[in-house]
Design an enzyme around this catalytic site. Structure first.
Site, PDB file in Angstrom:
ATOM      1  N   ASP A  50     -91.670 -83.822 -16.795  1.00  0.00           N
ATOM      2  CA  ASP A  50     -90.983 -82.927 -15.868  1.00  0.00           C
ATOM      3  C   ASP A  50     -91.811 -82.630 -14.614  1.00  0.00           C
ATOM      4  OD1 ASP A  50     -89.868 -82.892 -18.408  1.00  0.00           O
ATOM      5  OD2 ASP A  50     -89.278 -80.800 -18.301  1.00  0.00           O
ATOM      6  N   HIS A  52     -90.009 -80.927 -11.871  1.00  0.00           N
ATOM      7  CA  HIS A  52     -89.352 -79.658 -11.515  1.00  0.00           C
ATOM      8  C   HIS A  52     -89.658 -79.165 -10.108  1.00  0.00           C
ATOM      9  CE1 HIS A  52     -87.074 -78.616 -15.033  1.00  0.00           C
ATOM     10  NE2 HIS A  52     -88.110 -78.790 -15.827  1.00  0.00           N
ATOM     11  N   ASN A 110     -82.254 -83.307 -18.480  1.00  0.00           N
ATOM     12  CA  ASN A 110     -81.173 -82.332 -18.589  1.00  0.00           C
ATOM     13  C   ASN A 110     -80.942 -81.533 -17.300  1.00  0.00           C
ATOM     14  OD1 ASN A 110     -83.752 -81.141 -19.534  1.00  0.00           O
ATOM     15  ND2 ASN A 110     -82.547 -79.273 -19.644  1.00  0.00           N
ATOM     16  N   HIS A 111     -81.896 -81.540 -16.374  1.00  0.00           N
ATOM     17  CA  HIS A 111     -81.696 -80.838 -15.105  1.00  0.00           C
ATOM     18  C   HIS A 111     -80.981 -81.687 -14.063  1.00  0.00           C
ATOM     19  CE1 HIS A 111     -83.706 -76.882 -15.427  1.00  0.00           C
ATOM     20  NE2 HIS A 111     -84.162 -77.466 -16.527  1.00  0.00           N
ATOM     21  N   HIS A 160     -85.611 -88.377 -22.313  1.00  0.00           N
ATOM     22  CA  HIS A 160     -86.045 -87.051 -21.878  1.00  0.00           C
ATOM     23  C   HIS A 160     -86.071 -86.023 -23.007  1.00  0.00           C
ATOM     24  CE1 HIS A 160     -86.793 -83.600 -19.363  1.00  0.00           C
ATOM     25  NE2 HIS A 160     -85.781 -82.998 -19.970  1.00  0.00           N
TER      26      HIS A 160
END
Length: 183
Positions: A50, A52, A110-111, A160
């Site tokens: 990740d 982010h 998932n993002h 993921h």
């Protein structure tokens, strides 16, 4: 649009003009559409989790791990949200993927969904930086085309956050229709 100039601007923490992102997204969609749901990657490869929206962390990864294309990377999703530079982070990865498609591999986390990006901040960041949702629409088009998983040397499986227990074989993942919002 000069891809090298775009990369340099992004590495400086500047976001790209909307018209440049439109061109990048149109080109990257063609590349991603040709990739299977499960990428088959040969080592050596550096695997990253990740990001982010943490542009400075991504740049540090390249500083420590090596620049693209000298070092090949598999990014495991969650490129956006939470950090303050989702736009620049994801745009930089798209530029590298476009320039070096055999050195940068991106799978979906998932993002990378409409729901997550509206809830966790990417959408708001785009509205703040661009004044409209057009870039968010471009990004979601790319999200829908991102591969689901990867195998390294036909032995290491990378995904993921997991897959449905209904799927028993890796080949079943390749049969899924991925060009859509995640359920």
């Amino acid at each position: 649009m000069n891809l090298d100039k775009c990369i340099e601007l992004l590495k400086q923490g500047k976001f790209l003009p909307e018209k440049d992102l439109e061109v990048i997204v149109l080109k990257i969609k063609d590349i991603l559409a040709d990739e299977p749901n499960v990428l088959k990657i040969k080592s050596p490869i550096t695997i990253c989790g990740d990001i982010h929206g943490q542009l400075h962390d991504l740049l540090h990864i390249f500083k420590i791990g090596g620049e693209v294309p000298e070092t090949r990377y598999l990014f495991m999703g969650d490129y956006v949200d939470r950090g303050f530079h989702s736009v620049e982070t994801f745009s930089l990865l798209l530029c590298y993927k476009l320039k070096h498609p055999d050195s940068v591999f991106l799978i979906r986390g998932n993002h990378e969904s409409r729901y997550a990006t509206t809830y966790f901040g990417c959408y708001d960041e785009i509205i703040f930086k661009y004044g409209n949702s057009t870039v968010w629409k471009y990004f979601t088009q790319v999200f829908d085309l991102l591969p689901i998983a990867a195998t390294i040397d036909d032995k290491d499986f990378c995904v993921h956050g997991g897959i449905s227990p209904d799927l028993k074989e890796i080949d079943e993942i390749n049969q899924l229709e991925r060009n859509k919002e995640v359920p």
